[in-house]
Design an enzyme around this catalytic site. Structure first.
Site, short mmCIF file in Angstrom:
data_model
loop_
_atom_site.label_atom_id
_atom_site.label_comp_id
_atom_site.label_asym_id
_atom_site.label_seq_id
_atom_site.Cartn_x
_atom_site.Cartn_y
_atom_site.Cartn_z
N ASP B 154 0.86 -1.18 0.00
CA ASP B 154 0.00 0.00 0.00
C ASP B 154 0.90 1.23 0.00
OD1 ASP B 154 -1.77 -2.10 0.51
OD2 ASP B 154 -3.04 -0.89 1.82
N LYS B 217 -6.88 3.35 -3.60
CA LYS B 217 -7.32 3.32 -2.20
C LYS B 217 -7.54 4.75 -1.75
CE LYS B 217 -5.34 1.98 2.30
NZ LYS B 217 -4.23 1.26 2.97
N LYS B 253 -10.26 0.34 -2.78
CA LYS B 253 -10.22 0.07 -1.34
C LYS B 253 -10.49 1.36 -0.56
CE LYS B 253 -7.08 -1.31 2.40
NZ LYS B 253 -5.72 -1.78 2.75
#
Lengths: 479, 317
Positions: B154, B217, B253
């Site tokens: 991430d 995300k 996400k």
């Protein structure tokens, strides 16, 4: 499209909340009474079943109701201080809120509209109209119509079946705020919420005769409009009936406001926020199954984005859930009556015959009741019936244009003029287009937004007079 | 141009800094009122019975169980991994979560604990959460996490460069991170709470997709607002449009602030109706959350047992 692994379980609102009674009576002089007319049967359009029997008025009932309204006007309502009238209106508004769930379910049963809309739009907006006008009742001297504007007298009001309680609120709230008394005829197919509203008037302790509700068919509406005791006529409904009313009223000195049909243009320029334009188009034509006089039923798209927009639009329409109006997840409910369904079907068929391309949402439809799948016609030309006549159903006609001037010319090329929409990211273009469009309401980057503070009304065959806001008070004051 | 782009336009777009800017600024605008209205409208869907049970299990399988505190210890990560392996020991049919998400120095511990379970290990990297470090430092952070065995990375984008309009720099950096990720999946954190406008969120989403992010995300969870429904709607539209343009499926996400089942179901409804049903899988949708899982477990029990048992019946890790 991929088969969905997720089926939403039905989430129906309980019918019992509506407190449905086997029969309803008319409301005259503060009492529920039997009418002299043949009783009506109110039908649930989602199933075709009879919901209740409703007393209907005859001509003598019209006379009785108008006399009751006159007597209430003379004896109490017109002479009551504005602050006192305001209290009644606030009380009614709060009672509508308190009985909101009951009214929402009842409205959905009687009309066929999704509970999501009656719960989130119709009932809250109806309450808002009473709250708004309650605020005006003691401030009429500040509305710009002189220091002490006077009421007109008895208002005869005839409303349609598409927003039964909301249209009642649009009519009754300003009339009462301004000191008038009312005889209202709800639509033949949707009288129930108006009769529960009569209960609310009793609950609020409204003096007898201030509000009278007379269910009945068109002949009762005609008798009401023609009655010599009526000082003001307000009508929302079809252009055809509006013209008849105008003839009846001509030369009598009665004041008149008409809110009639429409064939609104929703113009999408090539720089529009496309995803939100798609939402606005869907809201514009599929809200309330398209039973909206200001529905955005003509989509005008700039050619350079037409294909892209239509693809996105069809993908979005596929996700609309059509079915049981009482299910909280239903987006599009039932068509109000078999007669209306036949009219929609006939007009849509004329689109095929005239050479437009029909696309219908593949959504499943219930086996019973009156339903029409969301439909989009592309390749529509200005000369076709589906581009000119009001369909009053979930049918969208798509036309294209190349230049802004062409868009305006096509948008204004209609005998109607109730509403229009503009979609563009460019502020100057929005302002320019809004000035050119001949329509009572022009929405920019949104559609079908209603607020009691915003005046609403039409041009040309869409009628005249305004409802809502400061401008709307004029229709109920002697100015 | 206001259309979703073709694949040849996409390859042109990344040719140089100027064409990238031209491309991102030609994306259709976002109308705030309309977007928020749509998000609020979809949030009123009523999900009950079988549909709710399905949603709860699906949401559990999409959770990236996360701990990103300065105070994290190996013990804390072990406890979290135990929870990830068996979210509800009394009900072995409960699905496993998708991944455990930790800082890179704790990735090795998580990898050890989750070996053979099928639960992924996600590591935040690239000087999370600020992203303010030299590129060499960020890349070294990613290399370290990958070497420790993390199979999902991430990363945070350089919001300073993005807001200054240096899109090329952001693009290059995502590319460079993707290159050192190897087989690890890359999630690109846009930190939408710092991007100020919905137009920027749409541009950043496309930038992340163009540069090869496997997921986009919303947030680090360290900035408020974190994930919101309107922002997630926009990102779902972006992956849908990306699919239409390229045929490729990329994931979304939302992270931060999604604490209960009701909220999670609202996000799933958005996935279902905005992007489409094929996104209803942990391969393409994740929740970045720490406390959401317990509420999902409690609601799952409520659905199965017919009564609510309370927070003391699930583990607090």
């Amino acid at each position: 499209m991929t088969e969905s692994p997720w089926e939403y379980a039905p989430a129906p609102e309980s019918r019992d909340i509506a407190n449905l009674k086997p029969s309803y009576r008319m409301f005259v002089g503060g009492e529920f009474t039997d009418g002299g007319g043949e009783p009506l049967k109110s039908i649930d359009p989602a199933t075709g079943e009879v919901l209740a029997e409703v007393a209907s008025a005859d001509e003598s009932d019209v006379d009785t109701a108008v006399r009751a309204a006159r007597s209430a006007f003379d004896s109490t309502w017109s002479t009551m201080p504005g602050t006192e009238r305001a209290k009644y209106l606030f009380r009614i508004a709060r009672l509508i809120q308190e009985r909101g769930r009951e009214l929402a379910v009842l409205e959905t049963l009687d009309n066929g509209k999704p509970i999501r809309e009656s719960r989130d739009a119709d009932i809250p907006t109806a309450a808002a109209h009473f709250f708004h006008h309650a605020g005006w009742a003691d401030k009429l001297g500040h509305a710009g119509y002189g220091p002490d504007p006077r009421p007109l007298g008895v208002a005869g009001q005839v409303i349609p079946w598409n927003f039964p309680l909301l249209m009642l609120a649009w009519k009754i709230a300003p009339a009462l705020a301004c000191g008038n008394t009312v005889v209202l005829k709800p639509a033949e197919t949707t009288p129930l919420s108006a009769l529960v509203f009569a209960e609310i008037c009793q609950q609020a302790g409204l003096p007898p005769g201030v509000v009278n509700i007379l269910p009945g068919a068109g002949d009762i509406g005609a008798a009401l409009v023609a009655h010599p005791g009526v000082d003001k006529v307000a009508f929302t409904g079809s252009t055809e009936v509006g013209k008849q009313i105008q003839r009846t009223v001509a030369g009598t000195g009665k004041k008149l406001t008409l809110e009639l049909g429409g064939k609104a243009a929703n113009i999408v320029f090539d720089d529009a926020p496309l995803d939100q334009a798609v939402e606005g188009i869907v809201n514009g034509i599929f809200f309330n199954q398209g039973h909206v006089c200001c529905a955005g039923s003509r989509l005008l798209v700039q050619e350079s984005v037409a294909e892209e927009l239509l693809e996105r639009l069809r993908a979005r329409i596929r996700t609309l859930r059509v079915g049981d109006p009482l299910d909280k997840n239903t987006d599009v409910g039932a068509i109000n009556s078999a007669e209306q369904l036949a009219r929609i079907t006939e007009l849509a068929d004329s689109g095929d015959a005239e050479g437009a391309q029909r696309w219908t949402s593949p959504c499943p439809l219930p086996e019973r009741g009156f339903f029409f799948a969301p439909t989009v016609f592309s390749g529509v030309q200005q000369s076709m019936r589906i581009a000119r006549e009001e369909i009053f159903g979930p049918v969208l006609s798509v036309l294209t244009f190349r230049t802004p001037a062409e868009a305006i010319a096509k948008a204004n090329n209609t005998p109607y003029g109730l509403s229009a929409g503009i979609w563009s990211e460019k502020g100057s273009r929005i302002l320019w287009a809004a000035q050119q469009l001949r329509a009572g309401v022009v929405w920019a980057n949104t559609f079908n937004r209603f607020d009691p503070t915003a005046p609403f009304g039409g041009y040309q065959e869409s009628g005249f007079g305004r409802e809502g806001g400061r401008a709307g008070l004029e229709a109920y004051l002697d100015v | 141009m206001a259309q979703s782009p073709s694949s040849s336009e996409l390859s042109d777009a990344v040719r140089d800094d100027r064409s990238l800017r031209r491309f991102l600024h030609s994306l259709p605008g976002v109308d705030q009122v309309g977007l928020e209205q749509r998000a609020a409208g979809l949030a009123t869907r009523s999900i009950k019975k079988d549909a709710k049970r399905w949603a709860i299990d699906t949401a559990i399988s999409m959770v990236d169980l996360t701990t990103l505190e300065g105070a994290d210890t190996e013990g804390k990560v072990r406890a979290l991994c135990a929870k990830a392996r068996r979210p509800d020991p009394e009900r072995p049919d409960t699905p496993r979560v998708a991944a455990v998400c930790v800082y890179s120095d704790l990735a090795a511990t998580a990898v050890q604990e989750l070996d053979g379970t099928g639960v992924h290990v996600a590591s935040v990297a690239t000087s999370f959460p600020s992203g303010r470090a030299a590129r060499a430092v960020k890349l070294a952070d990613v290399e370290y996490a990958v070497a420790a065995g993390a199979d999902e990375i991430d990363m945070v984008i350089d919001r300073g460069a993005f807001l200054a309009g240096r899109y090329g720099q952001v693009f290059d950096e995502i590319r460079a991170v993707k290159a050192v990720c190897g087989d690890a999946h890359l999630k690109v954190i846009l930190e939408t709470g710092e991007l100020a406008t919905y137009d920027n969120v749409r541009r950043a989403s496309w930038l992340g997709l163009l540069a090869g992010g496997d997921f986009i995300k919303t947030s680090t969870g360290k900035v408020s607002p974190a994930a919101t429904l309107p922002v997630t709607h926009l990102m779902l539209q972006a992956v849908r449009d990306w699919r239409d343009a390229t045929g490729e499926l990329r994931g979304v996400k939302p992270a931060g602030g999604i604490r209960n089942t009701k909220d999670a179901i609202r996000y799933l409804v958005a996935v279902h109706e905005v992007a489409g049903p094929e996104w209803l899988t942990p391969e393409l949708f994740r929740f970045g959350a720490s406390s959401l899982l317990n509420d999902l477990l409690m609601q799952r029990r409520t659905q199965l047992d017919g009564h609510y048992s309370g927070p003391d019946h699930v583990a607090v890790d």
